[in-house]
Design an enzyme around this catalytic site. Structure first.
Site, PDB file in Angstrom:
ATOM      1  N   ASP A  90       0.836  -1.190   0.000  1.00  0.00           N
ATOM      2  CA  ASP A  90       0.000   0.000   0.000  1.00  0.00           C
ATOM      3  C   ASP A  90       0.877   1.248   0.000  1.00  0.00           C
ATOM      4  O   ASP A  90       1.870   1.326   0.724  1.00  0.00           O
ATOM      5  CB  ASP A  90      -0.893  -0.031   1.244  1.00  0.00           C
ATOM      6  N   GLU A 144       1.442  -0.658  -5.127  1.00  0.00           N
ATOM      7  CA  GLU A 144       0.399   0.317  -5.389  1.00  0.00           C
ATOM      8  C   GLU A 144       1.118   1.659  -5.433  1.00  0.00           C
ATOM      9  O   GLU A 144       1.382   2.284  -4.405  1.00  0.00           O
ATOM     10  CB  GLU A 144      -0.667   0.318  -4.290  1.00  0.00           C
TER      11      GLU A 144
END
Length: 557
Positions: A214, A277
């Site tokens: 993330d 990401e």
């Protein structure tokens, strides 16, 4: 912890297709948003046991791996992306034993499992942050500006709206690029590095097959934390390098993690991966995240944001393939996820376009990510009442400020594509729990209700209703994934453009040609071969093919 939890379950063996040295290079990976997938205990919230019980659906669908959104111990200020304990399962989702059982069942079914890791920030309930002395070493605290330090240290804005700084009782300020309950970590501190390497090892020892990282672009901030001098900063993400995103220093972290991941290979063929990401202003900068000594994949948000126009799609596809080819990595394609408007709605509310876009994506070289429910053709839910919304961007952004920007749990399009939903660009509308069966909510989601209300007209969209219907979107996905596995020319391999009329894309893969009609009307052209699969009925007569508007067809050549 039981003995079973210390012995990883064997992952599926790497496929013998010869398409590439790693299973991820042509994998189709299915994203499970855990709280909205399946509920086993009747509290209306999806959980790990629910996921485990529904894994046969993913096996039947034909995917290669499952990506699970965070299920760690968390106050749930941002859907679990505010982690209080990275080694514990939140009781909302089950237990560590449930996680172990899920891994073993997935591996028995031939499915790999990727889990989220959230390294840019923690919860403000994390033990490091609740200890005042540790907090000031391991997070980003700064004195304020102004005569009495009453102003934030700089002009940085939260992705969720408002300042990216919150003042403490001591008078200093801490940085949070997302919600105030998500303080940013100080990655200049070696103890932070050591802790996250230990966290990765904990889950690898349990048997996971990789990590979706993330905010992989966010851990390092520019020296001195300089002002940006521009408002609406979330709209700049993905268009330029910012002092808090896509700093070159993040790559040293990813190189260290790659060495750790590679160390988990063994004689059984185990291959564990890292997926970034990462928002970057150009495909070339995005490719830096997937150099041979960094992560294995990076999400391709340029493709997700491309308009439904042949020229625009071709430009994005060419740029994406060229950038990843320059570093020897596969390109990764995605159309929907838990942070953007579902592509059925985003592409003009057209199921025909959504089906065509999905077939296009699955015909491109590289790896593809599917978001739960897209195989059912689910639209965005655009009429959720304010009182049921839970997206922190909705509350912090003043309830009507437009699309939340990309990041932790926020990958909304920086150019405002996601805002074209009728739901102000916020993310609850794509997170409504899945419909599995039945004529009324909760459609088999679980024995109770569902944490977000499901539309009353979703009965025809359930898994049960679509199974066996050759015209359904579910059966289209199943057929496409079966062909993708069976045909050696699809997946990771060469691609060449073919001549096509204006508004139509055509490209070849070994043994296969794909045509995409992005126009709203039929187009006739010489039949290029024998139809294999089409998102809409295609007719061939006297060596001429009539392609329906907004359709994609695969041809055997």
């Amino acid at each position: 912890m039981t003995q079973e939890l210390t012995s990883p379950s064997p992952a599926p063996q790497a496929p013998g297709s010869g398409r590439g040295p790693g299973w991820w290079r042509d994998a189709v990976i299915y994203q499970v948003y855990v709280r909205s997938f399946a509920d086993s205990d009747g509290d209306g919230i999806g959980d790990l046991r629910g996921v485990r019980e529904r894994l046969p659906h993913l096996k039947d669908l034909g995917v290669d791996a499952v990506w699970l959104t965070p299920f760690y111990a968390s106050p749930q200020a941002d859907g679990g992306y505010d982690v209080a304990d990275y080694r514990a399962v939140d009781p909302l989702f089950g237990t560590l034993q449930d996680a172990d059982d899920l891994l073993r069942t997935a591996h028995d079914l031939g499915l790999r499992v990727i889990v989220d890791i959230v390294p840019n920030h923690t919860s403000d309930r994390h033990p490091w942050f609740t200890d005042p002395e540790l907090a000031r070493q391991r997070y980003l605290f700064r004195p304020g500006k102004g005569e009495n330090g009453e102003l934030p240290p700089n002009d940085w804005e939260s992705i969720f709206g408002g300042p990216a700084w919150t003042r403490t009782d001591r008078g200093d300020w801490y940085l949070h690029l997302f919600a105030p309950q998500q303080p940013d970590l100080n990655w200049e501190n070696p103890e932070v590095h050591a802790e996250f390497e230990a966290i990765l090892r904990f889950w690898l020892d349990l048997g996971v097959d990789g990590f979706r990282v993330d905010v992989a672009h966010g851990m390092i901030k520019a020296p001195g934390l300089p002002d940006i001098g521009h408002g609406a900063q979330a709209q700049l993400i993905g268009s330029q390098v910012l002092p808090f995103f896509d700093q070159d220093g993040v790559h040293a972290i990813h190189r260290a993690w790659r060495r750790l991941l590679d160390g988990y290979g063994d004689g059984s063929g185990r291959q564990v991966i890292g997926v970034a990401e990462a928002w970057a202003p150009t495909p070339e900068r995005l490719a830096l995240y997937v150099r041979p000594d960094e992560l294995h994949q990076a999400f391709n948000f340029q493709f997700l944001n491309a308009p439904w126009q042949a020229d625009a799609l071709r430009t994005v596809i060419e740029a994406s393939l060229a950038a990843t080819a320059s570093v020897g990595a596969p390109t990764t394609w995605v159309l929907s996820n838990h942070d953007v408007v579902r592509h059925t709605t985003r592409l003009g509310g057209s199921l025909a376009r959504a089906r065509a876009a999905s077939l296009l994506m699955l015909a491109l070289p590289g790896s593809a990510y599917l978001y739960q429910g897209e195989e059912l053709g689910l639209p965005e839910v655009t009429d959720l009442p304010d009182e049921v919304r839970q997206d922190p961007a909705f509350f912090r952004g003043g309830r009507a400020t437009g699309a939340a920007g990309p990041g932790t749990d926020t990958e909304a399009a920086p150019d405002g594509v996601a805002a074209a939903s009728g739901q102000d660009g916020f993310r609850d509308g794509c997170r409504v729990p899945l419909p599995w069966s039945g004529e009324a909510p909760p459609y088999g989601f679980g024995p109770g209700g569902s944490w977000l209300p499901q539309p009353a007209d979703w009965a025809p969209l359930t898994v049960a209703a679509q199974t066996g219907d050759p015209a359904s979107t579910l059966e289209l996905y199943r057929a496409a994934l079966e062909l993708r596995r069976r045909l050696p020319g699809l997946g990771d391999g060469p691609m060449s453009w073919a001549p096509a009329p204006d508004g139509v894309l055509a490209f070849t893969r070994p043994g296969v040609l794909c045509t995409v009609n992005t126009l709203g009307h039929d187009v006739e052209l010489p039949a290029p071969g024998t139809p294999l699969l089409s998102s809409a009925p295609v007719t061939v007569q006297d060596s001429a093919a009539r392609l329906p508007g907004d359709s994609c067809t695969w041809w055997a050549i």
